[in-house]
Motif scaffolding. Structure first.
Motif, short mmCIF file in Angstrom:
data_model
loop_
_atom_site.label_atom_id
_atom_site.label_comp_id
_atom_site.label_asym_id
_atom_site.label_seq_id
_atom_site.Cartn_x
_atom_site.Cartn_y
_atom_site.Cartn_z
N GLU A 236 6.48 -7.46 -4.82
CA GLU A 236 7.76 -7.04 -4.25
C GLU A 236 7.57 -6.14 -3.02
O GLU A 236 8.51 -5.97 -2.22
N ASN A 237 6.39 -5.60 -2.83
CA ASN A 237 6.10 -4.73 -1.69
C ASN A 237 5.53 -5.48 -0.50
O ASN A 237 5.17 -4.85 0.51
N MET A 238 5.44 -6.79 -0.60
CA MET A 238 4.82 -7.57 0.46
C MET A 238 5.52 -7.45 1.82
O MET A 238 4.86 -7.25 2.85
N PRO A 239 6.87 -7.55 1.89
CA PRO A 239 7.51 -7.40 3.21
C PRO A 239 7.22 -6.06 3.87
O PRO A 239 6.93 -6.01 5.07
N GLY A 244 4.31 -2.88 7.87
CA GLY A 244 3.40 -1.77 8.09
C GLY A 244 2.17 -2.20 8.87
O GLY A 244 1.69 -1.46 9.74
N MET A 245 1.68 -3.40 8.59
CA MET A 245 0.53 -3.94 9.33
C MET A 245 0.87 -4.09 10.80
O MET A 245 0.09 -3.73 11.69
N LEU A 246 2.07 -4.60 11.09
CA LEU A 246 2.48 -4.79 12.48
C LEU A 246 2.64 -3.46 13.21
O LEU A 246 2.53 -3.40 14.43
N HIS A 247 2.89 -2.39 12.45
CA HIS A 247 3.02 -1.06 13.05
C HIS A 247 1.71 -0.27 13.00
O HIS A 247 1.67 0.91 13.33
N GLY A 248 0.62 -0.93 12.58
CA GLY A 248 -0.69 -0.29 12.62
C GLY A 248 -0.98 0.68 11.50
O GLY A 248 -1.83 1.57 11.64
N GLU A 249 -0.32 0.51 10.35
CA GLU A 249 -0.56 1.44 9.25
C GLU A 249 -1.90 1.19 8.55
O GLU A 249 -2.41 2.06 7.86
N ASN A 250 -2.44 0.00 8.73
CA ASN A 250 -3.67 -0.36 8.01
C ASN A 250 -4.92 -0.06 8.82
O ASN A 250 -4.93 -0.10 10.05
N THR A 251 -5.99 0.25 8.10
CA THR A 251 -7.34 0.27 8.65
C THR A 251 -8.10 -0.83 7.94
O THR A 251 -8.19 -0.86 6.71
N GLY A 252 -8.65 -1.78 8.68
CA GLY A 252 -9.23 -2.96 8.07
C GLY A 252 -8.14 -3.95 7.67
O GLY A 252 -7.01 -3.87 8.14
N ILE A 256 -2.45 -7.75 -0.28
CA ILE A 256 -1.54 -7.49 -1.38
C ILE A 256 -2.23 -7.92 -2.67
O ILE A 256 -2.83 -9.00 -2.72
N THR A 257 -2.16 -7.11 -3.70
CA THR A 257 -2.64 -7.53 -5.02
C THR A 257 -1.44 -7.67 -5.92
O THR A 257 -0.52 -6.86 -5.90
N VAL A 258 -1.42 -8.75 -6.71
CA VAL A 258 -0.29 -9.03 -7.59
C VAL A 258 -0.77 -9.22 -9.03
O VAL A 258 -1.96 -9.43 -9.26
#
Length: 258
Positions: A236-239, A244-252, A256-258
């Protein structure tokens, strides 16, 4: 695979698919790719959608086939702390290049230094992007792996050496634009510097994927290719994770794990 009538994909096997955002999917097998049979138990399978998957192959082909980097050259990569950029920089080091990376936070810059980048800077906080690029490589850049586009691309082009090569992988700075950006128009610079610019997608080398994945796996096992994953739990947190990825929140790689 939890149920199967296809002998090529027995129950319990693991596959990579482009079936979209869903908890379950039905396939005839044409859009499925089996993980390599000898996938090591000490290597996370999630890397099959990251460093030892499409992002890793994108980095590999961009560096080897498009840029054709040579030992001693200077390689620039932006969005360097992302799934593709981290691999680009490390392959550049494996090839004997001086590698310069830009990222959007001090923590990401510190991570790039851990990965072996020769120079790294936070493009959001440097007083001048032009001066930051010059300071990192006063002699200019032979190769540029482009992930960002926009203003960064315009400024970096001025720092390219004569006969420089640019591999255009993406332009994430423009993905949110309500209207297309216009100008400046750098054809004169491209002409005078005789720069080669080539857009590419990893699917061009689909027939080479098995060998490419084995090469990436080998570097991971040898400790030459390190990785980090930005994990979000819950389907449910995928969107939110995607945005967040498009806004650069991730490193690497963002997964998503389900």
């Amino acid at each position: 695979v939890i149920q199967s009538k296809n002998s090529a994909f027995p129950v319990g096997s693991h596959v990579v698919s482009s079936c979209g955002w869903r908890t379950h999917a039905l396939s005839d097998g044409k859009d499925l790719t089996l993980l390599m049979a000898d996938w090591p138990k000490d290597v996370p399978m999630s890397l099959a959608v990251g460093t030892i998957g499409m992002p890793g192959l994108t980095a590999l082909y961009g560096v080897e086939a498009v840029l054709q980097v040579q030992k001693g050259e200077t390689l620039l990569v932006n969005a360097a702390a992302g799934a593709v950029g981290t691999v680009v920089g490390q392959i550049g080091k494996i090839k004997g290049c001086k590698v310069v990376g830009s990222a959007g936070s001090d923590a990401k810059v510190a991570y790039l230094k851990q990965l072996g980048f020769d120079e790294a800077f936070n493009y959001k906080t440097v007083p001048s992007l032009e001066e930051a690029l010059k300071k990192a490589a006063p002699e200019g850049y032979d190769c540029f792996f482009e992930n960002v586009g926009g203003q960064f691309s315009t400024i970096a082009l001025q720092q390219m050496k004569e006969f420089g090569r640019i591999a255009v992988c993406g332009g994430i700075s423009t993905y949110h634009d309500a209207a297309h950006q216009t100008g400046p128009y750098p054809l004169t610079t491209i002409n005078w510097k005789q720069v080669k610019i080539e857009g590419f997608m990893q699917s061009r080398w689909k027939s080479d994927h098995p060998q490419g994945l084995k090469k990436l796996m080998g570097w991971v096992k040898e400790g030459k290719l390190k990785y980090r994953e930005h994990v979000t739990r819950g389907f449910e947190n995928m969107p939110a994770a995607f945005m967040g990825m498009l806004h650069g929140e991730n490193t690497g790689k963002a997964i998503i794990t389900v």
